[in-house]
Design an enzyme around this catalytic site. Sequence first.
Site, short mmCIF file in Angstrom:
data_model
loop_
_atom_site.label_atom_id
_atom_site.label_comp_id
_atom_site.label_asym_id
_atom_site.label_seq_id
_atom_site.Cartn_x
_atom_site.Cartn_y
_atom_site.Cartn_z
N HIS A 191 -0.72 11.92 -19.48
CA HIS A 191 -0.88 13.30 -19.94
C HIS A 191 0.39 14.12 -19.74
O HIS A 191 0.41 15.32 -20.04
CB HIS A 191 -2.06 13.93 -19.18
CG HIS A 191 -2.64 15.14 -19.83
ND1 HIS A 191 -2.74 16.35 -19.18
CD2 HIS A 191 -3.16 15.35 -21.07
CE1 HIS A 191 -3.28 17.25 -19.97
NE2 HIS A 191 -3.56 16.66 -21.12
N LYS A 193 4.06 15.91 -20.06
CA LYS A 193 4.77 16.52 -21.20
C LYS A 193 6.11 17.06 -20.69
O LYS A 193 6.16 17.99 -19.88
CB LYS A 193 3.96 17.69 -21.80
CG LYS A 193 2.51 17.36 -22.16
CD LYS A 193 1.62 18.37 -21.51
CE LYS A 193 0.15 18.25 -21.75
NZ LYS A 193 -0.44 17.19 -22.43
N ASP A 198 20.67 15.86 -21.95
CA ASP A 198 21.93 15.65 -21.23
C ASP A 198 21.76 15.64 -19.72
O ASP A 198 22.74 15.86 -18.98
CB ASP A 198 22.96 16.72 -21.62
CG ASP A 198 23.50 16.54 -23.02
OD1 ASP A 198 23.28 15.47 -23.60
OD2 ASP A 198 24.14 17.48 -23.53
N HIS A 427 -4.69 26.87 -23.22
CA HIS A 427 -4.22 25.53 -22.87
C HIS A 427 -3.26 25.54 -21.69
O HIS A 427 -2.77 24.51 -21.26
CB HIS A 427 -3.53 24.88 -24.09
CG HIS A 427 -3.45 23.39 -24.03
ND1 HIS A 427 -2.31 22.71 -23.68
CD2 HIS A 427 -4.39 22.44 -24.26
CE1 HIS A 427 -2.53 21.41 -23.71
NE2 HIS A 427 -3.79 21.20 -24.06
N LYS A 429 -1.66 25.69 -17.92
CA LYS A 429 -1.99 25.19 -16.59
C LYS A 429 -0.94 25.76 -15.63
O LYS A 429 0.19 25.25 -15.54
CB LYS A 429 -1.96 23.66 -16.53
CG LYS A 429 -2.86 22.96 -17.58
CD LYS A 429 -2.09 22.58 -18.80
CE LYS A 429 -2.81 21.63 -19.75
NZ LYS A 429 -4.12 21.98 -20.20
N ASP A 434 1.22 34.04 -3.74
CA ASP A 434 1.85 35.15 -3.01
C ASP A 434 3.04 35.75 -3.74
O ASP A 434 3.97 36.28 -3.11
CB ASP A 434 2.29 34.68 -1.61
CG ASP A 434 1.10 34.29 -0.74
OD1 ASP A 434 -0.02 34.78 -1.01
OD2 ASP A 434 1.29 33.48 0.19
#
Length: 527
Positions: A191, A193, A198, A427, A429, A434
């Site tokens: 999963h 991504k 470079d 979508h 996450k 703090d």
Amino acid sequence: MGQLGWDAPLRRMCRVALAGLIVSFCLAGCAGLPQPAVRPAPASAIPPQADSRFTPVEHQLRSAHGADASGFRLLSQNLDALRWRLVLIDTARHSLDLQYYVWFGDKAGQLLMARVLAAADRGVRVRLLFDDLNTMLHDMTHIELRDAMLAKLDSHPNIEIRVFNAWRARWLLGRVVETGTDFQRLNRRMHNKQMVADNRATIIGGRNIGDEYFGLNEAFNFHDLDVLAIGPAARQASAVFDRYWNSAWVRAVPRDAAAEASALASDAHNQALAQLATDPRAQAVLAGRRSWDKELEALPGSLQVGRSTVHADSPSRAADSRNHMPEAFRALMLSAQREVLITNAYIIPDATFLADLQTLTKRGVKVRMLTNSLASHDVAAVNSHYEPWRRPLVEAGVDLHELRPDAHVKSELVDTPPVQGRFIGLHTKAMVIDRQRSFVGSMNLDPRSEVINSEMGVVIDSQALALTLAATMERDMSGANSWQVGLDVKGGLRWVSDAGVLTRQPARNVRQRFENLFFKLFPPNLY
């Protein structure tokens, strides 16, 4: 962290799995690793070179803030996220490493792949690592064409493609049978991504490659988040990429049927690129633009400085081992002294997660959380198994919010003109602790992310970045963008937004409500 885990591409695999179980329930299962005909040779990232376009930016950061400092920029607007991917691809001089769960063969996917091919043509070494679920597919009926297209790209002298946890069968019916007989292995998906240019610049976050992640889908678009990083964070991301690239769970791109279908694949690719040239959606995202000098000149001033740790699960998954990401996330969350802000698309709690939240709130930590409502979901089944946890979350002291499908941010951040999707879904996450430390990554707060899939993300210690991310999260939790879920005087749930008060969970239509009820009939671990 619950009982059900979902992501849009996985739904397609679930349909295949159910069909496979019907076809092959009498067949014996096998649970071994995929066995490639030839194990790909190990390889490593190219060390950062002095003449990279990102070298001056990194040198400025090092001189002002030290060798371990990176510069970060949040990519919350879908158009901005696509534009900076084009910047990294178009300006790379030495290497591009791209690792994605899904890379759809739609407008956005074709555009980015065309630019990757152009980078390879000018001498950039390109490594593409895909999950084998349905990369470059519009639907499951084009698997052989997909393989031929990838094989043709892989034949480029500067491009190498590998796939994670591959099906041995390279045709639809074969996949149906194999999924039914080897579901335990095939259920584990990569999963992650990320892209790295470079070995100096990286983009890490929640977006797959597809129209709905960049505001180009006329049905619906996702409200999502990535972070662009320049500096040591890129090398940390590269280390994750190399670990997966050289894993036993990775094989060379399948070559089956490539010879007989390569002409068809080439024709399809060329046709797609010709359509891109005249498509107003492609023009809206500056598809024809190749010079990014102004963006690179302005980049240092837009970066927020911090130190990072890129976390990732192991690519391999033994039966007695655990994923790393949930423990890293939990440790970060429990370290809070004053405040936890969480935005996560799929939250399916369990008793441990709920107890952690109660521990935080009892010691005075303010916990605010945003997730999808039934109305913003693209799959009602997710809500079916999140729904029972609403009341326990609120009673635990969590300030709970659910995204509105007509959120005010839809026109500002989500849809890319001239596209206007019918609704938006969450979508993202992300988490802020703090107002000092931030997490951005691929991990949902559900059992699929916790137990089954591999995930990755970056923890950033930067007050400036945390303040920026916290402000965007609070904006999304406002009444213009979400409902606040709470209890009325009689103890019933209610949803409050700028549009008023609801005493029944919001939905887009009757069909959603029916699906929400229907999926309650099935055990949560079916999906």
